[in-house]
Design a protein around this motif. Structure first.
Motif, mmCIF file in Angstrom:
data_model
loop_
_atom_site.group_PDB
_atom_site.id
_atom_site.type_symbol
_atom_site.label_atom_id
_atom_site.label_comp_id
_atom_site.label_asym_id
_atom_site.label_seq_id
_atom_site.Cartn_x
_atom_site.Cartn_y
_atom_site.Cartn_z
ATOM 1 N N UNK A 1 0.779 -1.224 0.000
ATOM 2 C CA UNK A 1 0.000 0.000 0.000
ATOM 3 C C UNK A 1 0.810 1.273 0.000
ATOM 4 N N UNK A 2 2.125 1.193 0.200
ATOM 5 C CA UNK A 2 2.951 2.400 0.221
ATOM 6 C C UNK A 2 3.328 2.791 -1.218
ATOM 7 N N UNK A 3 3.854 4.009 -1.356
ATOM 8 C CA UNK A 3 4.331 4.474 -2.646
ATOM 9 C C UNK A 3 5.627 3.737 -3.019
ATOM 10 N N UNK A 4 5.899 3.558 -4.318
ATOM 11 C CA UNK A 4 7.153 2.908 -4.717
ATOM 12 C C UNK A 4 8.368 3.691 -4.234
ATOM 13 N N UNK A 5 9.432 2.982 -3.931
ATOM 14 C CA UNK A 5 10.658 3.637 -3.491
ATOM 15 C C UNK A 5 11.343 4.365 -4.651
ATOM 16 N N UNK A 6 12.135 5.381 -4.315
ATOM 17 C CA UNK A 6 12.843 6.161 -5.326
ATOM 18 C C UNK A 6 14.088 6.767 -4.718
ATOM 19 N N UNK A 7 15.053 7.090 -5.572
ATOM 20 C CA UNK A 7 16.236 7.825 -5.125
ATOM 21 C C UNK A 7 16.002 9.330 -5.200
ATOM 22 N N UNK A 8 14.884 9.760 -5.783
ATOM 23 C CA UNK A 8 14.557 11.173 -5.831
ATOM 24 C C UNK A 8 15.552 11.978 -6.653
ATOM 25 N N UNK A 9 15.870 13.177 -6.173
ATOM 26 C CA UNK A 9 16.851 14.043 -6.827
ATOM 27 C C UNK A 9 18.050 14.252 -5.897
ATOM 28 N N UNK A 10 19.202 14.421 -6.500
ATOM 29 C CA UNK A 10 20.412 14.765 -5.764
ATOM 30 C C UNK A 10 20.809 16.182 -6.171
ATOM 31 N N UNK A 11 20.789 17.110 -5.201
ATOM 32 C CA UNK A 11 21.146 18.505 -5.447
ATOM 33 C C UNK A 11 22.536 18.722 -4.863
ATOM 34 N N UNK A 12 23.496 19.058 -5.717
ATOM 35 C CA UNK A 12 24.904 19.018 -5.335
ATOM 36 C C UNK A 12 25.589 20.359 -5.550
ATOM 37 N N UNK A 13 26.242 20.866 -4.510
ATOM 38 C CA UNK A 13 27.168 21.994 -4.612
ATOM 39 C C UNK A 13 28.562 21.414 -4.819
ATOM 40 N N UNK B 1 16.997 6.897 2.169
ATOM 41 C CA UNK B 1 16.385 5.705 2.757
ATOM 42 C C UNK B 1 15.531 6.070 3.972
ATOM 43 N N UNK B 2 14.350 5.465 4.033
ATOM 44 C CA UNK B 2 13.480 5.570 5.209
ATOM 45 C C UNK B 2 12.742 4.247 5.319
ATOM 46 N N UNK B 3 12.768 3.626 6.486
ATOM 47 C CA UNK B 3 12.413 2.210 6.573
ATOM 48 C C UNK B 3 10.955 1.909 6.268
ATOM 49 N N UNK B 4 10.060 2.881 6.382
ATOM 50 C CA UNK B 4 8.654 2.623 6.054
ATOM 51 C C UNK B 4 8.210 3.338 4.779
ATOM 52 N N UNK B 5 8.735 4.549 4.521
ATOM 53 C CA UNK B 5 8.291 5.327 3.369
ATOM 54 C C UNK B 5 9.143 5.109 2.127
ATOM 55 N N UNK B 6 10.419 4.766 2.298
ATOM 56 C CA UNK B 6 11.321 4.603 1.145
ATOM 57 C C UNK B 6 12.312 3.463 1.408
ATOM 58 N N UNK B 7 11.797 2.252 1.684
ATOM 59 C CA UNK B 7 12.651 1.177 2.201
ATOM 60 C C UNK B 7 13.544 0.504 1.176
ATOM 61 N N UNK B 8 13.331 0.734 -0.121
ATOM 62 C CA UNK B 8 14.158 0.064 -1.126
ATOM 63 C C UNK B 8 15.314 0.938 -1.621
ATOM 64 N N UNK B 9 15.417 2.147 -1.107
ATOM 65 C CA UNK B 9 16.540 2.990 -1.499
ATOM 66 C C UNK B 9 17.763 2.628 -0.661
ATOM 67 N N UNK B 10 18.397 1.508 -0.995
ATOM 68 C CA UNK B 10 19.607 1.087 -0.304
ATOM 69 C C UNK B 10 20.829 1.863 -0.791
ATOM 70 N N UNK B 11 20.652 2.678 -1.832
ATOM 71 C CA UNK B 11 21.777 3.397 -2.419
ATOM 72 C C UNK B 11 22.176 4.616 -1.587
ATOM 73 N N UNK B 12 21.196 5.342 -1.064
ATOM 74 C CA UNK B 12 21.456 6.569 -0.318
ATOM 75 C C UNK B 12 20.857 6.410 1.067
#
Length: 420
Positions: free
Chosen positions: A111-123, A154-165
């Motif tokens: 029932x949760x939203x699919x995981x994502x790496x989102x955006x990376x904003x870099x200086x 990564x967030x264990x309930x909202x974004x649990x498949x983002x093992x990259x960041x």
């Protein structure tokens, strides 16, 4: 997004400051503003990454930058030796939201939203080092380092498949090639291919890191261009003449480094807990500290380069901790000595007060890490040094990224001194 608006305002203020510098000091630096777009391929660099990156792997990166190049009286010996490099600061906005994260195992939180790496904003800070350069073309090496902020870590309930960041912030390292074509006195059009790596250096778990190969185009406007551009075959002559004036010599490079990192064994223990446990995959692990001491005999064979061989001892007083976490995992792990000995080959390129340092090492004995220690005995280091402007610039501070292959092991924060 608030953070994006804040970074954009900061960059615009930097541009305004740059215009002011160009007007007040136009004889010393050629000031440039530019932007570009790249398409990239997210590399599944490990079995874990391959199990997650099962769909589209294409990302998009947008960049803005402010850069400068020495000219006139400000051209130093180091500038001549490196072909008058272009140094810069900028912002990269990399969109990983089109790269889906799928696990092959059943969903753990239906029932949760699919995981994502989102955006990376870099200086970031960057350097372009010419290899071929004349009035029409500029071809060479590109380097960048910066701090990236992830919008969806990564967030264990909202974004649990983002093992990259596994944390909000990550360090960026970029290495590649560029080619620029001059379209007139002020405009330049170019292309580049860059290998980018994001990692938090095991300050937090999970931390697979992101690796991508990015290719794109960029345009640059030079506000106050240099009226003199050397020919393509003039740089080798200049470098040869300056090298002949240099006295080659040996010296000893002694350094000590602090290496904070999360234990792999502790991470594995928390990862295996039932999901009802409050510590299950919470990503909040204690930092454990190790110290590395390195002594190397170096040979300075030119104004730019020095190479040598050293011996390093890593003191990691975490044997009791490793044994504790391995026991909780049901493993019978004996106590390990806190020392790890290795042989390291060093190479350094020096530009003014900055040293670009790389090393390749081989562990004769590992420091304590985890049961069985399946890691490769080969490791690499790469980083920057700043030589302090006193005592003939013998003392330096700096940092390295310590890695095995393209997987970061930890950060090293270094204090060193050159003897002789």
């Amino acid at each position: 997004m608030k953070i994006l608006r804040h970074i954009s305002c900061t960059f615009l203020l930097s541009l305004l400051s740059g215009f002011a510098v160009a007007q007040s000091d136009s004889a010393r630096y050629a000031l440039k503003v530019g932007g570009g777009v790249m398409k990239g391929y997210t590399v599944p660099h490990s079995p874990s990454a391959k199990s997650i990156l099962t769909g589209n792997k294409i990302l998009t990166c947008y960049s803005l930058n402010l850069s400068w190049q020495a000219k006139g009286d400000s051209v130093s010996l180091s500038d001549d030796m490196f072909g008058r490099p272009t140094l810069g600061i900028g912002i990269d906005i990399t969109d990983y939201s089109s790269v889906p994260l799928h696990k092959k195992e059943p969903e753990e939180w239906p029932g949760r939203e699919p995981s994502t790496m989102g955006q990376m904003i870099t200086l970031l800070a960057s350097a372009k080092r010419p290899i071929i350069k004349n009035n029409a073309v500029d071809v060479g090496l590109y380097f960048s380092q910066g701090i990236g902020i992830c919008t969806k870590p990564y967030e264990r309930t909202e974004n649990p498949e983002n093992y990259f960041v596994g944390a909000r912030a990550a360090l960026l390292v970029g290495l590649g090639f560029y080619g620029d074509v001059r379209l007139g006195r002020n405009w330049t059009l170019g292309a580049q291919a860059v290998l980018h790596h994001y990692s938090n250096g095991r300050f937090a778990h999970p931390n697979l890191g992101i690796n991508s190969i990015d290719v794109g185009v960029h345009a640059t406007y030079t506000i106050n261009p240099d009226s003199v551009v050397h020919g393509a075959y003039e740089w080798p002559r200049i470098k040869k003449e300056r090298h002949l004036e240099f006295d080659k010599h040996f010296y000893v490079d002694a350094s000590v480094s602090l290496m904070p990192r999360a234990l792999v064994s502790e991470h594995y223990y928390y990862w295996g807990l039932p999901k009802e446990d409050p510590n299950f995959r919470n990503g909040k692990l204690k930092l454990h500290h190790s110290v590395a001491a390195d002594v190397a005999l170096m040979y300075r064979y030119g104004r730019k380069f020095a190479s040598g061989l050293g011996v390093e001892d890593v003191y990691a007083p975490i044997g009791d901790d490793v044994q504790h976490w391995e026991t909780l995992r049901g493993l019978d792990t004996p106590y390990q000595s806190p020392h790890g000995l290795s042989i390291v080959g060093h190479h350094e390129a020096m530009y003014k007060n900055i040293g670009i340092h790389i090393g390749f090492g081989y562990y004769l004995k590992h420091e304590p890490e985890q049961e069985g220690d399946p890691r490769s005995p080969v490791f690499e280091t790469a980083g920057l040094r700043y030589y302090l402007p006193f005592d003939k610039r013998r003392m330096y501070i700096g940092y390295n990224i310590r890695a095995r292959g393209i997987t970061a092991d930890c950060f090293q924060f270094t204090l060193g001194y050159r003897l002789g």
